[in-house]
Write a protein that holds these residues in place. Structure first.
Motif, PDB file in Angstrom:
ATOM      1  N   ASP A   1     -33.258 -16.894 -45.251  1.00 28.08           N
ATOM      2  CA  ASP A   1     -34.454 -16.273 -45.832  1.00 28.08           C
ATOM      3  C   ASP A   1     -34.925 -17.000 -47.087  1.00 28.08           C
ATOM      4  OD1 ASP A   1     -32.393 -15.597 -47.500  1.00 28.08           O
ATOM      5  OD2 ASP A   1     -32.746 -13.425 -47.457  1.00 28.08           O
ATOM      6  N   MET A   2     -34.595 -18.289 -47.227  1.00 24.26           N
ATOM      7  CA  MET A   2     -35.004 -19.090 -48.384  1.00 24.26           C
ATOM      8  C   MET A   2     -36.108 -20.060 -47.963  1.00 24.26           C
ATOM      9  SD  MET A   2     -31.612 -20.141 -50.521  1.00 24.26           S
ATOM     10  CE  MET A   2     -30.729 -18.954 -51.510  1.00 24.26           C
ATOM     11  N   PRO A   3     -37.365 -19.717 -48.202  1.00 21.67           N
ATOM     12  CA  PRO A   3     -38.455 -20.541 -47.664  1.00 21.67           C
ATOM     13  C   PRO A   3     -38.754 -21.817 -48.443  1.00 21.67           C
ATOM     14  CG  PRO A   3     -39.353 -18.642 -48.811  1.00 21.67           C
ATOM     15  CD  PRO A   3     -37.868 -18.463 -48.799  1.00 21.67           C
ATOM     16  N   PHE A   4     -38.204 -21.988 -49.648  1.00 21.41           N
ATOM     17  CA  PHE A   4     -38.658 -23.087 -50.506  1.00 21.41           C
ATOM     18  C   PHE A   4     -37.568 -24.089 -50.876  1.00 21.41           C
ATOM     19  CE2 PHE A   4     -41.645 -19.557 -51.803  1.00 21.41           C
ATOM     20  CZ  PHE A   4     -42.715 -20.043 -51.066  1.00 21.41           C
ATOM     21  N   VAL A   5     -36.499 -24.178 -50.105  1.00 22.76           N
ATOM     22  CA  VAL A   5     -35.441 -25.144 -50.411  1.00 22.76           C
ATOM     23  C   VAL A   5     -35.940 -26.541 -50.048  1.00 22.76           C
ATOM     24  CG1 VAL A   5     -33.115 -25.909 -49.862  1.00 22.76           C
ATOM     25  CG2 VAL A   5     -33.610 -23.461 -50.063  1.00 22.76           C
ATOM     26  N   PRO A   6     -36.038 -27.464 -51.009  1.00 22.77           N
ATOM     27  CA  PRO A   6     -36.580 -28.786 -50.707  1.00 22.77           C
ATOM     28  C   PRO A   6     -35.527 -29.745 -50.153  1.00 22.77           C
ATOM     29  CG  PRO A   6     -36.248 -28.561 -53.072  1.00 22.77           C
ATOM     30  CD  PRO A   6     -35.859 -27.248 -52.457  1.00 22.77           C
TER      31      PRO A   6
ATOM     32  N   PRO B   1     -38.304 -14.735 -58.934  1.00 27.82           N
ATOM     33  CA  PRO B   1     -39.052 -14.965 -60.166  1.00 27.82           C
ATOM     34  C   PRO B   1     -39.810 -13.727 -60.600  1.00 27.82           C
ATOM     35  CG  PRO B   1     -40.261 -15.794 -58.303  1.00 27.82           C
ATOM     36  CD  PRO B   1     -38.951 -15.279 -57.768  1.00 27.82           C
ATOM     37  N   ALA B   2     -40.266 -13.767 -61.847  1.00 27.31           N
ATOM     38  CA  ALA B   2     -41.173 -12.728 -62.304  1.00 27.31           C
ATOM     39  C   ALA B   2     -42.461 -12.794 -61.507  1.00 27.31           C
ATOM     40  CB  ALA B   2     -41.466 -12.923 -63.801  1.00 27.31           C
ATOM     41  N   ALA B   3     -43.040 -11.614 -61.231  1.00 29.30           N
ATOM     42  CA  ALA B   3     -44.209 -11.580 -60.357  1.00 29.30           C
ATOM     43  C   ALA B   3     -45.381 -12.345 -60.919  1.00 29.30           C
ATOM     44  CB  ALA B   3     -44.611 -10.120 -60.108  1.00 29.30           C
TER      45      ALA B   3
ATOM     46  N   PRO C   1     -36.194  -8.507 -38.660  1.00 36.97           N
ATOM     47  CA  PRO C   1     -35.507  -9.781 -38.887  1.00 36.97           C
ATOM     48  C   PRO C   1     -36.292 -10.674 -39.846  1.00 36.97           C
ATOM     49  CG  PRO C   1     -35.453  -9.221 -36.562  1.00 36.97           C
ATOM     50  CD  PRO C   1     -36.405  -8.258 -37.217  1.00 36.97           C
ATOM     51  N   LYS C   2     -35.831 -10.772 -41.073  1.00 36.72           N
ATOM     52  CA  LYS C   2     -36.571 -11.487 -42.107  1.00 36.72           C
ATOM     53  C   LYS C   2     -36.664 -12.981 -41.826  1.00 36.72           C
ATOM     54  CE  LYS C   2     -32.324 -11.476 -44.831  1.00 36.72           C
ATOM     55  NZ  LYS C   2     -31.656 -10.967 -46.037  1.00 36.72           N
ATOM     56  N   ALA C   3     -35.721 -13.529 -41.073  1.00 39.88           N
ATOM     57  CA  ALA C   3     -35.756 -14.964 -40.779  1.00 39.88           C
ATOM     58  C   ALA C   3     -37.018 -15.356 -40.025  1.00 39.88           C
ATOM     59  CB  ALA C   3     -34.527 -15.371 -39.965  1.00 39.88           C
ATOM     60  N   PHE C   4     -37.595 -14.402 -39.284  1.00 34.77           N
ATOM     61  CA  PHE C   4     -38.796 -14.701 -38.505  1.00 34.77           C
ATOM     62  C   PHE C   4     -40.077 -14.276 -39.222  1.00 34.77           C
ATOM     63  CE2 PHE C   4     -35.394 -14.228 -35.282  1.00 34.77           C
ATOM     64  CZ  PHE C   4     -35.413 -15.530 -34.813  1.00 34.77           C
ATOM     65  N   ALA C   5     -39.944 -13.721 -40.419  1.00 36.31           N
ATOM     66  CA  ALA C   5     -41.140 -13.465 -41.226  1.00 36.31           C
ATOM     67  C   ALA C   5     -41.776 -14.803 -41.595  1.00 36.31           C
ATOM     68  CB  ALA C   5     -40.769 -12.689 -42.482  1.00 36.31           C
ATOM     69  N   THR C   6     -43.087 -14.822 -41.705  1.00 33.71           N
ATOM     70  CA  THR C   6     -43.777 -16.084 -41.985  1.00 33.71           C
ATOM     71  C   THR C   6     -44.158 -16.190 -43.457  1.00 33.71           C
ATOM     72  OG1 THR C   6     -45.934 -15.148 -41.417  1.00 33.71           O
ATOM     73  CG2 THR C   6     -44.694 -16.228 -39.640  1.00 33.71           C
TER      74      THR C   6
ATOM     75  N   VAL D   1     -36.203 -13.889 -49.378  1.00 32.90           N
ATOM     76  CA  VAL D   1     -37.182 -12.920 -48.888  1.00 32.90           C
ATOM     77  C   VAL D   1     -36.404 -11.768 -48.254  1.00 32.90           C
ATOM     78  CG1 VAL D   1     -39.147 -12.528 -47.352  1.00 32.90           C
ATOM     79  CG2 VAL D   1     -38.930 -14.699 -48.580  1.00 32.90           C
ATOM     80  N   ASN D   2     -35.908 -10.886 -49.106  1.00 37.96           N
ATOM     81  CA  ASN D   2     -35.111  -9.752 -48.652  1.00 37.96           C
ATOM     82  C   ASN D   2     -35.923  -8.488 -48.440  1.00 37.96           C
ATOM     83  OD1 ASN D   2     -32.416 -10.670 -48.397  1.00 37.96           O
ATOM     84  ND2 ASN D   2     -32.235 -10.782 -50.614  1.00 37.96           N
ATOM     85  N   THR D   3     -37.145  -8.459 -48.973  1.00 33.54           N
ATOM     86  CA  THR D   3     -37.991  -7.277 -48.889  1.00 33.54           C
ATOM     87  C   THR D   3     -39.431  -7.709 -48.612  1.00 33.54           C
ATOM     88  OG1 THR D   3     -38.555  -7.303 -51.244  1.00 33.54           O
ATOM     89  CG2 THR D   3     -36.546  -6.102 -50.604  1.00 33.54           C
ATOM     90  N   PRO D   4     -40.275  -6.808 -48.116  1.00 38.85           N
ATOM     91  CA  PRO D   4     -41.690  -7.153 -47.962  1.00 38.85           C
ATOM     92  C   PRO D   4     -42.328  -7.587 -49.280  1.00 38.85           C
ATOM     93  CG  PRO D   4     -41.181  -5.191 -46.693  1.00 38.85           C
ATOM     94  CD  PRO D   4     -39.946  -5.502 -47.504  1.00 38.85           C
ATOM     95  N   ALA D   5     -41.910  -6.983 -50.392  1.00 45.40           N
ATOM     96  CA  ALA D   5     -42.468  -7.393 -51.685  1.00 45.40           C
ATOM     97  C   ALA D   5     -42.093  -8.838 -52.008  1.00 45.40           C
ATOM     98  CB  ALA D   5     -41.975  -6.458 -52.784  1.00 45.40           C
ATOM     99  N   ALA D   6     -40.871  -9.241 -51.667  1.00 38.72           N
ATOM    100  CA  ALA D   6     -40.461 -10.632 -51.904  1.00 38.72           C
ATOM    101  C   ALA D   6     -41.267 -11.583 -51.030  1.00 38.72           C
ATOM    102  CB  ALA D   6     -38.974 -10.789 -51.629  1.00 38.72           C
ATOM    103  N   ARG D   7     -41.617 -11.149 -49.832  1.00 42.68           N
ATOM    104  CA  ARG D   7     -42.454 -12.001 -48.975  1.00 42.68           C
ATOM    105  C   ARG D   7     -43.843 -12.164 -49.591  1.00 42.68           C
ATOM    106  NH1 ARG D   7     -46.348 -11.188 -45.332  1.00 42.68           N
ATOM    107  NH2 ARG D   7     -46.683 -12.842 -43.779  1.00 42.68           N
ATOM    108  N   GLU D   8     -44.379 -11.108 -50.175  1.00 41.41           N
ATOM    109  CA  GLU D   8     -45.682 -11.226 -50.836  1.00 41.41           C
ATOM    110  C   GLU D   8     -45.617 -12.223 -51.989  1.00 41.41           C
ATOM    111  OE1 GLU D   8     -46.886  -7.342 -51.979  1.00 41.41           O
ATOM    112  OE2 GLU D   8     -47.063  -6.594 -49.908  1.00 41.41           O
ATOM    113  N   ARG D   9     -44.518 -12.190 -52.754  1.00 41.31           N
ATOM    114  CA  ARG D   9     -44.357 -13.189 -53.816  1.00 41.31           C
ATOM    115  C   ARG D   9     -44.304 -14.593 -53.232  1.00 41.31           C
ATOM    116  NH1 ARG D   9     -40.593  -9.475 -55.794  1.00 41.31           N
ATOM    117  NH2 ARG D   9     -38.831 -10.791 -55.194  1.00 41.31           N
TER     118      ARG D   9
END
Length: 325
Positions: free
Chosen positions: A114-119, A258-260, A36-41, A202-210
């Motif tokens: 899964d959008m962590p940066f919406v202001p 975004p680009a990595a 569940p990506k919603a609970f990823a930190t 944040v749909n993938t682990p790689a997106a979470r790393e970004r």
């Protein structure tokens, strides 16, 4: 990119009179993330909590749209399933609008889980244009041209959405030609931060790393976007395992990644506090902390459960941050 088509005639009321519901869309199956990506930190805070804090500062009553209540029960929010299962994110927006109509609200402020940066300031800006519109969507750098999973939708959209679904059209923007759409221009969106970061899914682990890299760099802030990021190609095209545009999505479609190598530089921290930050002050019985009724809106009767949930979502906006009037 231009500001989009002129406002189209449609069924929206002339004025939004009551605060909208806030709807967190969590209908995906998390196939690409694997959990569940919603609970990823991100920066130690669950993404769902980051979304909830932002929405709670703008409108007092939150709901969660999900077809998996057992997984999301720990969020402590009222949960509602899709009224038309298997229709992807558009079905989630439809379900949220049906709940808004039943509650006597004029619309919903919908954000993907899964959008962590919406202001907060951007959410207020969406509501600024809500009176007289059926949809208020921010422009993005992705192929759709707008970000439909961070947008305002009026209940006047329900018939148009149902007509699109009846035709087998499940693309999130399939019904836009039938309603009044206002687009917040991309140049204005960039005042809130880099669109590639603001609308990162944040749909993938790689997106979470970004996302972690962006958080470490300060997250999106006004003007925090260099030329390389501004010119970066859109990265929100569907992955190889995603369905076609008019097919129901198994997961919320990826947006404006975004680009990595192009995170925002030297940006100040965003409005989301640490996970253990206490509320700035206790809420009144009928008004959750951090929310002020906009002019022209009636103060809602907020259920105690919703008020308690909103009270857990963090401090008020900084006094110098833009607010919806």
């Amino acid at each position: 990119m231009n500001a989009g088509p002129a406002l189209r005639a449609g069924p929206a009321a002339d004025r939004v009179r009551r605060p909208p519901l806030a709807a967190i869309l969590a209908g995906g199956r998390n196939r690409r993330y694997g959990a569940p990506k919603a609970f990823a930190t991100v920066a130690g805070v669950p993404i769902l909590d980051r979304v909830r804090r932002a929405l709670s500062a703008v409108t007092p009553e939150l709901i969660l749209i999900t077809n998996d209540p057992a997984t999301y029960a720990r969020a402590g929010l009222p949960m509602h399933p899709d009224a038309r299962p298997g229709t992807g994110p558009l079905g989630g927006i439809h379900a949220a609008l049906c709940q808004a109509r039943a509650a006597g609200r004029d619309g919903v402020l919908a954000v993907a889980c899964d959008m962590p940066f919406v202001p907060v300031a951007l959410l207020h800006r969406l509501l600024d244009d809500a009176p007289g519109a059926d949809v208020v969507a921010p422009e993005s750098t992705g192929p759709r041209g707008v970000e439909p999973l961070c947008a305002y939708y009026g209940t006047g959209c329900i018939d148009a959405i149902e007509a699109a679904l009846d035709r087998g059209k499940h693309r999130v923007t399939a019904f836009y030609p039938a309603v009044r759409v206002r687009r917040i221009p991309l140049a204005e969106i960039r005042a809130f931060g880099a669109p590639e970061v603001l609308f990162l899914n944040v749909n993938t682990p790689a997106a979470r790393e970004r996302a972690e890299r962006f958080a470490a760099a300060g997250e999106p802030a006004a003007g925090a976007m260099d030329a390389q990021a501004a010119d970066a190609p859109a990265a929100d095209a569907p992955a190889a395992d995603e369905p076609a545009a008019d097919e129901p999505a198994a997961d919320a479609p990826a947006a404006d990644a975004p680009a990595a190598d192009a995170p925002p530089a030297d940006a100040p921290p965003a409005d989301a506090p640490p996970a253990d930050a206490p509320p700035a002050d206790a809420p009144a019985a009928d008004a959750p902390a951090g929310w002020d009724a906009p002019a022209g809106w009636d103060a809602p009767d907020v259920p105690a459960a919703a008020a308690a949930a909103a009270a857990r979502t963090g401090p008020r906006m900084p006094p110098d941050a833009p607010r919806h009037a």
